[in-house]
Design an enzyme around this catalytic site. Sequence first.
Site, PDB file in Angstrom:
ATOM      1  CG  HIS A 122      -3.332  -5.168   3.496  1.00  0.00           C
ATOM      2  ND1 HIS A 122      -2.932  -4.379   2.448  1.00  0.00           N
ATOM      3  CD2 HIS A 122      -3.749  -6.329   2.945  1.00  0.00           C
ATOM      4  CE1 HIS A 122      -3.094  -5.041   1.310  1.00  0.00           C
ATOM      5  NE2 HIS A 122      -3.587  -6.235   1.586  1.00  0.00           N
ATOM      6  CG  ASP A 181      -1.666  -1.334   1.339  1.00  0.00           C
ATOM      7  OD1 ASP A 181      -2.384  -1.681   0.393  1.00  0.00           O
ATOM      8  OD2 ASP A 181      -1.506  -2.034   2.360  1.00  0.00           O
TER       9      ASP A 181
HETATM   10  P1  NAX Z   1      -2.215 -18.270  -3.852  1.00  0.00           P
HETATM   11  O1  NAX Z   1      -3.565 -18.836  -3.663  1.00  0.00           O
HETATM   12  O2  NAX Z   1      -1.606 -18.234  -5.208  1.00  0.00           O
HETATM   13  O3  NAX Z   1      -1.185 -19.058  -2.910  1.00  0.00           O
HETATM   14  C1  NAX Z   1      -1.446 -19.345  -1.581  1.00  0.00           C
HETATM   15  C2  NAX Z   1      -0.690 -20.602  -1.247  1.00  0.00           C
HETATM   16  O4  NAX Z   1      -0.795 -20.827   0.147  1.00  0.00           O
HETATM   17  C3  NAX Z   1      -1.230 -21.853  -1.956  1.00  0.00           C
HETATM   18  O5  NAX Z   1      -0.163 -22.503  -2.629  1.00  0.00           O
HETATM   19  C4  NAX Z   1      -1.767 -22.691  -0.799  1.00  0.00           C
HETATM   20  O6  NAX Z   1      -1.604 -24.081  -1.027  1.00  0.00           O
HETATM   21  C5  NAX Z   1      -0.902 -22.215   0.359  1.00  0.00           C
HETATM   22  N1  NAX Z   1      -1.460 -22.491   1.688  1.00  0.00           N
HETATM   23  C6  NAX Z   1      -2.754 -22.483   2.066  1.00  0.00           C
HETATM   24  N2  NAX Z   1      -2.857 -22.832   3.372  1.00  0.00           N
HETATM   25  C7  NAX Z   1      -1.599 -23.056   3.798  1.00  0.00           C
HETATM   26  C8  NAX Z   1      -1.063 -23.472   5.046  1.00  0.00           C
HETATM   27  N3  NAX Z   1      -1.852 -23.742   6.090  1.00  0.00           N
HETATM   28  N4  NAX Z   1       0.283 -23.610   5.140  1.00  0.00           N
HETATM   29  C9  NAX Z   1       1.063 -23.378   4.094  1.00  0.00           C
HETATM   30  N5  NAX Z   1       0.621 -23.016   2.879  1.00  0.00           N
HETATM   31  C10 NAX Z   1      -0.699 -22.843   2.750  1.00  0.00           C
HETATM   32  O7  NAX Z   1      -2.248 -16.821  -3.197  1.00  0.00           O
HETATM   33  P2  NAX Z   1      -1.253 -15.600  -3.412  1.00  0.00           P
HETATM   34  O8  NAX Z   1      -1.700 -14.791  -4.558  1.00  0.00           O
HETATM   35  O9  NAX Z   1       0.140 -16.106  -3.387  1.00  0.00           O
HETATM   36  O10 NAX Z   1      -1.569 -14.716  -2.112  1.00  0.00           O
HETATM   37  C11 NAX Z   1      -1.239 -15.169  -0.833  1.00  0.00           C
HETATM   38  C12 NAX Z   1      -1.863 -14.287   0.235  1.00  0.00           C
HETATM   39  O11 NAX Z   1      -1.365 -12.959   0.153  1.00  0.00           O
HETATM   40  C13 NAX Z   1      -3.385 -14.161   0.126  1.00  0.00           C
HETATM   41  O12 NAX Z   1      -3.941 -14.308   1.421  1.00  0.00           O
HETATM   42  C14 NAX Z   1      -3.582 -12.744  -0.349  1.00  0.00           C
HETATM   43  O13 NAX Z   1      -4.826 -12.220   0.056  1.00  0.00           O
HETATM   44  C15 NAX Z   1      -2.436 -12.055   0.334  1.00  0.00           C
HETATM   45  N6  NAX Z   1      -2.042 -10.741  -0.185  1.00  0.00           N
HETATM   46  C16 NAX Z   1      -1.649  -9.802   0.710  1.00  0.00           C
HETATM   47  C17 NAX Z   1      -1.207  -8.553   0.333  1.00  0.00           C
HETATM   48  C18 NAX Z   1      -0.772  -7.549   1.343  1.00  0.00           C
HETATM   49  O14 NAX Z   1      -0.477  -6.434   0.920  1.00  0.00           O
HETATM   50  N7  NAX Z   1      -0.707  -7.823   2.639  1.00  0.00           N
HETATM   51  C19 NAX Z   1      -1.177  -8.173  -1.093  1.00  0.00           C
HETATM   52  C20 NAX Z   1      -1.182  -9.329  -2.027  1.00  0.00           C
HETATM   53  C21 NAX Z   1      -2.052 -10.476  -1.625  1.00  0.00           C
HETATM   54  O15 NAX Z   1      -3.375 -10.182  -1.977  1.00  0.00           O
END
Ligand code: NAX
Length: 328
Positions: A187, A159
Amino acid sequence: TQAPVNVTVTGAAGQIGYALLFRIASGQLLGQDTPVRLRLLEIPQAVKAAEGTALELEDCAFPLLSGIDIFDDAKKAFDGVNVGLLVGARPRSKGMERGDLLEANGGIFKPQGEAINAGAADDVKVLVVGNPANTNALIAQAHAPDVPKERFTAMTRLDHNRAAAQLAAKLGVGVADIRKLTIWGNHSATQYPDIFHAEVGGKNAAEAVGDQKWLEDEFIPRVAKRGAEIIEARGASSAASAANAAIDHVYDWVNGTAEGDWVSMGIPSDGSYGVPEGIISSFPVTTKNGKYEIVEGLEINEFSRGKIDASVQELTDERDTVKQLGLI
Ligand code: NAX
């Protein structure tokens, strides 16, 4: 030479993971003098994909990468962790209420907090990226009573960087000319990007903009809703920019902020600026020797006060919900 630093990345097979791991291994997370050992955590179904990424990491022959281990068990993945990047989270699915979302994420961040408590190195630093990042960080922190509370942080740097880019574009300057921007609060769409203390080429940025309407109707909503704009355009959520922000967050935490500037981090509130103690909220911070400090003494005008209070209210609501659910 230095011993390798253990960096644990959760959600390693996800899209942010894919954009993040290569940059960590190339030295951009901790610096070009610091070897790293990657410890990847995934759910069992995604371990194979993480293994594929590990093959590619190997093929990069990064001189600073001293090893990669892949786990589907949090206790093992966080054993000896120095830097934890908690990226994997449970996304909101259709029809899911906020309480359901927080509960589902409690199922992830509670055991991960326990694993950090059990196995982390004394100097552990944790960045939660997975949403809802601030409250997920609060949950993990609550289950790691032996780790100093301030080591749990949440990412608002994306952000912050988005705000810097928008402000620079508006003023027709480079992003390097922008200083002292602040993201306050959660966020989420309630976050408040504050330009009233920001500087452009040494002058006050709000005065340089001189347009409250732009601030209220364009800048603030554009920054707050940038994630949705990216999804609309790209057909997928921000990944490389999110990974970049995670790199910036940890790099600056470890290596220090530039003189005369600050960054935004979601950190446990000490009560500064009327933000209730304990919630993980974004503040302006400077960093030095691996520690951060809130920038104190900024004058908060009435407009900013209202915006900060609204975002903080959302955070206290989330905290109350996870408390009711027994997650903290
Ligand atoms: P993806 O869905 O591509 O990847 C998430 C991964 O996490 C998957 O491979 C899944 O298998 C794995 N996972 C799920 N549960 C798990 C667990 N208990 N232990 C280990 N791995 C686990 O998502 P992606 O685009 O990479 O985003 C990841 C996270 O970042 C999401 O929650 C998203 O909302 C968040 N974000 C946060 C941002 C921020 O500024 N704070 C911005 C970007 C993003 O939106």
